[in-house]
Design a protein around this motif. Structure first.
Motif, PDB file in Angstrom:
ATOM      1  N   PRO A 296      18.520   4.384  14.948  1.00 38.06           N
ATOM      2  CA  PRO A 296      19.047   3.022  14.777  1.00 38.06           C
ATOM      3  C   PRO A 296      18.298   2.261  13.692  1.00 38.06           C
ATOM      4  O   PRO A 296      17.081   2.452  13.500  1.00 38.06           O
ATOM      5  N   ASN A 297      19.009   1.420  12.987  1.00 35.87           N
ATOM      6  CA  ASN A 297      18.420   0.651  11.886  1.00 35.87           C
ATOM      7  C   ASN A 297      17.574  -0.501  12.431  1.00 35.87           C
ATOM      8  O   ASN A 297      17.923  -1.677  12.297  1.00 35.87           O
ATOM      9  N   ARG A 298      16.480  -0.154  13.063  1.00 33.63           N
ATOM     10  CA  ARG A 298      15.576  -1.127  13.662  1.00 33.63           C
ATOM     11  C   ARG A 298      14.179  -0.919  13.083  1.00 33.63           C
ATOM     12  O   ARG A 298      13.626   0.180  13.151  1.00 33.63           O
ATOM     13  N   LEU A 299      13.595  -1.982  12.555  1.00 36.34           N
ATOM     14  CA  LEU A 299      12.276  -1.899  11.929  1.00 36.34           C
ATOM     15  C   LEU A 299      11.353  -2.951  12.528  1.00 36.34           C
ATOM     16  O   LEU A 299      11.713  -4.129  12.604  1.00 36.34           O
ATOM     17  N   LEU A 300      10.166  -2.519  12.942  1.00 44.64           N
ATOM     18  CA  LEU A 300       9.131  -3.431  13.441  1.00 44.64           C
ATOM     19  C   LEU A 300       8.018  -3.494  12.398  1.00 44.64           C
ATOM     20  O   LEU A 300       7.434  -2.466  12.043  1.00 44.64           O
ATOM     21  N   ILE A 301       7.743  -4.715  11.916  1.00 44.42           N
ATOM     22  CA  ILE A 301       6.673  -4.933  10.932  1.00 44.42           C
ATOM     23  C   ILE A 301       5.510  -5.601  11.642  1.00 44.42           C
ATOM     24  O   ILE A 301       5.665  -6.643  12.277  1.00 44.42           O
ATOM     25  N   VAL A 302       4.342  -5.002  11.516  1.00 38.66           N
ATOM     26  CA  VAL A 302       3.142  -5.499  12.182  1.00 38.66           C
ATOM     27  C   VAL A 302       2.088  -5.796  11.121  1.00 38.66           C
ATOM     28  O   VAL A 302       1.905  -5.011  10.178  1.00 38.66           O
ATOM     29  N   GLY A 303       1.385  -6.904  11.268  1.00 34.34           N
ATOM     30  CA  GLY A 303       0.317  -7.195  10.324  1.00 34.34           C
ATOM     31  C   GLY A 303      -0.210  -8.603  10.470  1.00 34.34           C
ATOM     32  O   GLY A 303       0.474  -9.489  11.007  1.00 34.34           O
ATOM     33  N   PRO A 304      -1.429  -8.851   9.986  1.00 33.46           N
ATOM     34  CA  PRO A 304      -2.024 -10.192  10.057  1.00 33.46           C
ATOM     35  C   PRO A 304      -1.225 -11.183   9.223  1.00 33.46           C
ATOM     36  O   PRO A 304      -0.405 -10.794   8.376  1.00 33.46           O
ATOM     37  N   PRO A 305      -1.443 -12.486   9.442  1.00 32.17           N
ATOM     38  CA  PRO A 305      -0.754 -13.494   8.625  1.00 32.17           C
ATOM     39  C   PRO A 305      -1.040 -13.297   7.142  1.00 32.17           C
ATOM     40  O   PRO A 305      -2.151 -12.935   6.744  1.00 32.17           O
ATOM     41  N   GLY A 306      -0.025 -13.530   6.321  1.00 31.23           N
ATOM     42  CA  GLY A 306      -0.202 -13.473   4.883  1.00 31.23           C
ATOM     43  C   GLY A 306      -0.112 -12.098   4.260  1.00 31.23           C
ATOM     44  O   GLY A 306      -0.313 -11.955   3.059  1.00 31.23           O
TER      45      GLY A 306
ATOM     46  N   ALA B 255       0.855  -1.182   0.000  1.00 29.76           N
ATOM     47  CA  ALA B 255       0.000   0.000   0.000  1.00 29.76           C
ATOM     48  C   ALA B 255       0.900   1.243   0.000  1.00 29.76           C
ATOM     49  O   ALA B 255       2.052   1.188   0.437  1.00 29.76           O
ATOM     50  N   PRO B 256       0.397   2.366  -0.498  1.00 31.54           N
ATOM     51  CA  PRO B 256       1.236   3.575  -0.613  1.00 31.54           C
ATOM     52  C   PRO B 256       1.927   3.983   0.679  1.00 31.54           C
ATOM     53  O   PRO B 256       3.115   4.320   0.668  1.00 31.54           O
ATOM     54  N   LEU B 257       1.223   3.953   1.817  1.00 29.95           N
ATOM     55  CA  LEU B 257       1.833   4.355   3.074  1.00 29.95           C
ATOM     56  C   LEU B 257       2.955   3.404   3.472  1.00 29.95           C
ATOM     57  O   LEU B 257       4.040   3.833   3.897  1.00 29.95           O
ATOM     58  N   ALA B 258       2.711   2.090   3.331  1.00 29.02           N
ATOM     59  CA  ALA B 258       3.740   1.109   3.669  1.00 29.02           C
ATOM     60  C   ALA B 258       4.959   1.267   2.758  1.00 29.02           C
ATOM     61  O   ALA B 258       6.102   1.143   3.210  1.00 29.02           O
ATOM     62  N   GLN B 259       4.726   1.550   1.490  1.00 34.22           N
ATOM     63  CA  GLN B 259       5.832   1.766   0.561  1.00 34.22           C
ATOM     64  C   GLN B 259       6.644   2.996   0.956  1.00 34.22           C
ATOM     65  O   GLN B 259       7.880   2.989   0.902  1.00 34.22           O
ATOM     66  N   GLU B 260       5.947   4.042   1.376  1.00 37.22           N
ATOM     67  CA  GLU B 260       6.630   5.254   1.822  1.00 37.22           C
ATOM     68  C   GLU B 260       7.481   4.972   3.056  1.00 37.22           C
ATOM     69  O   GLU B 260       8.630   5.435   3.162  1.00 37.22           O
ATOM     70  N   GLN B 261       6.938   4.200   3.998  1.00 35.01           N
ATOM     71  CA  GLN B 261       7.687   3.861   5.212  1.00 35.01           C
ATOM     72  C   GLN B 261       8.886   2.979   4.880  1.00 35.01           C
ATOM     73  O   GLN B 261       9.959   3.129   5.490  1.00 35.01           O
ATOM     74  N   LEU B 262       8.733   2.074   3.926  1.00 33.42           N
ATOM     75  CA  LEU B 262       9.854   1.239   3.498  1.00 33.42           C
ATOM     76  C   LEU B 262      10.950   2.096   2.878  1.00 33.42           C
ATOM     77  O   LEU B 262      12.145   1.916   3.184  1.00 33.42           O
ATOM     78  N   ASN B 263      10.564   3.033   2.027  1.00 31.10           N
ATOM     79  CA  ASN B 263      11.553   3.909   1.401  1.00 31.10           C
ATOM     80  C   ASN B 263      12.316   4.730   2.445  1.00 31.10           C
ATOM     81  O   ASN B 263      13.526   4.932   2.329  1.00 31.10           O
ATOM     82  N   GLU B 264      11.597   5.176   3.471  1.00 34.33           N
ATOM     83  CA  GLU B 264      12.244   5.951   4.538  1.00 34.33           C
ATOM     84  C   GLU B 264      13.253   5.089   5.297  1.00 34.33           C
ATOM     85  O   GLU B 264      14.340   5.559   5.653  1.00 34.33           O
ATOM     86  N   PHE B 265      12.900   3.831   5.539  1.00 43.05           N
ATOM     87  CA  PHE B 265      13.813   2.936   6.247  1.00 43.05           C
ATOM     88  C   PHE B 265      15.069   2.682   5.428  1.00 43.05           C
ATOM     89  O   PHE B 265      16.193   2.736   5.945  1.00 43.05           O
ATOM     90  N   LEU B 266      14.903   2.415   4.141  1.00 48.10           N
ATOM     91  CA  LEU B 266      16.060   2.167   3.276  1.00 48.10           C
ATOM     92  C   LEU B 266      16.930   3.414   3.157  1.00 48.10           C
ATOM     93  O   LEU B 266      18.164   3.325   3.114  1.00 48.10           O
ATOM     94  N   LEU B 267      16.296   4.584   3.113  1.00 50.66           N
ATOM     95  CA  LEU B 267      17.051   5.842   3.060  1.00 50.66           C
ATOM     96  C   LEU B 267      17.835   6.032   4.356  1.00 50.66           C
ATOM     97  O   LEU B 267      18.988   6.492   4.335  1.00 50.66           O
ATOM     98  N   SER B 268      17.232   5.686   5.471  1.00 47.82           N
ATOM     99  CA  SER B 268      17.906   5.806   6.763  1.00 47.82           C
ATOM    100  C   SER B 268      19.114   4.892   6.835  1.00 47.82           C
ATOM    101  O   SER B 268      20.171   5.266   7.362  1.00 47.82           O
ATOM    102  N   ILE B 269      18.987   3.680   6.299  1.00 43.37           N
ATOM    103  CA  ILE B 269      20.120   2.746   6.273  1.00 43.37           C
ATOM    104  C   ILE B 269      21.253   3.318   5.419  1.00 43.37           C
ATOM    105  O   ILE B 269      22.426   3.322   5.821  1.00 43.37           O
TER     106      ILE B 269
END
Length: 373
Positions: free
Chosen positions: A125-135, A97-111
């Motif tokens: 710190p390069n620490r990422l927590l991913i939350v979501g239902p199975p699948g 989803a657009p928001l998740a993609q934006e957050q991913l891009n921010e994490f990769l930019l931070s790294i």
């Protein structure tokens, strides 16, 4: 000209740590990583200088057959992590989803900018927590991140990490983090809630407290430049102190209609012949399905089309395959009559008597008798 830029200070410090602690393999691993990053930045001459220095005293690296033994649980003798090397040409089925993609891009930019931002005092710190239902794609996202940063993915195995021996789980955690610190990798703590549950949420409070404290201590001891990803289906179970250790977070949710449209298009376009209106029907019918379930249904549809030998796919066939993935009650597939009734009830405009007769290769009278009542 400077041989090493500020952006690569983390690798330099880890090479130095390996040298000072007489851990030649750690020094070599991070020197190889430094050479790759320099080459990626267009500094081929500097990368060549690093590789030339390495060639003078060859030591087998992390990615080679000489990898030191993976950490194991003493009780089960099972390895507590799995190592995967995501490849550049891997099939990327990650649709966010657009928001998740934006957050991913921010994490990769931070790294990518960690050392420079740390020098400015603004690094996270390069620490990422991913939350979501199975699948919803938590593991796929971790693999995509490892592929993006060109590092192996070290995934913890909860079945081995959580030991039956008193105190062994804490030792297992320490050994996993020691391994991650010694080798260039992305540490992926899958099923994170198995380790990081709220300390007041168990009858075995003492042991649980020791595990969570060990987890927090090891997270804090790991260099902030090291990449750690944690994933959970149950964020409500996580200890509050754990949340504070993850400055980056991505919440994956069941896809909305626009996301499902992108998923169906991604998995089916160019593989089967479906009308635009058929895609719209699939979007509506798949409401509530996870990306993994949609991918499974799409793969089933493609296989069905290939088996037919025509390369095409009708909407009734597509929805029938979708139903087999969507429904939990497999009793409807015990016999053709029960399946016909279920399909007719579910999508009466698509599964007409004539459509069902063609789909099941029976007469319209047989369909009428099967779906009556």
């Amino acid at each position: 000209m400077e041989l090493i830029q500020m952006e690569h200070l983390s690798e330099v410090l880890k090479i130095l740590d390996g040298a000072l602690t007489h851990d030649s393999r750690k020094a070599v691993d991070y020197a190889n990583l430094l050479a790759e990053k320099l080459e990626g930045d267009g500094q081929r001459r500097q990368a060549g200088a690093v590789r030339s220095a390495l060639a003078k005293r060859p030591v087998r690296s992390f990615s080679a057959a000489g990898l030191r033994s993976l950490p194991i649980d003493d009780a089960s003798q099972a390895e507590t992590i799995d190592i995967v090397n995501p490849v550049d040409d891997a099939d990327d089925d990650l649709v966010l989803a657009p928001l998740a993609q934006e957050q991913l891009n921010e994490f990769l930019l931070s790294i990518a900018n960690f050392d420079r931002w740390q020098a400015e005092g603004v690094a996270v710190p390069n620490r990422l927590l991913i939350v979501g239902p199975p699948g919803t794609g938590k593991t796929s996202l971790a693999r995509a991140i490892a592929r993006a940063v060109r590092l192996p993915l070290a995934t913890t195995r909860s079945d081995a990490l959580v030991s039956s021996l008193l105190g062994q789980t804490s030792r297992n955690i320490r050994e996993v983090f020691d391994f991650a610190q010694a080798h260039p990798c992305v540490l992926f703590l899958d099923e994170f809630d198995a380790l990081a549950k709220m300390r007041a949420d168990s009858r075995e409070v003492g042991e649980l407290q020791r595990v969570v404290i060990a987890l927090l201590q090891n997270l804090d001891a790991l260099p902030e430049s090291s990449i750690v990803i944690a994933a959970t289906n149950h964020p409500e179970l996580l200890d509050r102190a754990v949340w504070r250790r993850f400055g980056h977070r991505i919440k994956l949710e069941l896809p909305r209609a626009s996301d499902r449209q992108r998923l169906w298009t991604h998995f089916l376009s160019g593989k089967v012949n479906l009308e635009a209106s058929d895609f719209d029907q699939l979007v509506v019918a798949s409401d509530g399905m996870s990306p993994a379930a949609i991918q499974a249904a799409a793969s089933d549809m493609v296989r069905s089309a290939l088996r037919s030998g025509r390369g095409g796919l009708t909407l009734p066939i597509a929805l029938r395959r979708l139903a087999r993935t969507l429904w939990d009650d497999y009793e409807v597939f015990d016999n053709p009559a029960s399946e016909m009734r279920a399909l007719r009830t579910w999508q009466p405009k698509v599964f007409t008597v004539r459509a069902l007769a063609e789909l099941f290769d029976v007469s319209t009278r047989q369909v009428t008798n099967a779906t009556r009542g």
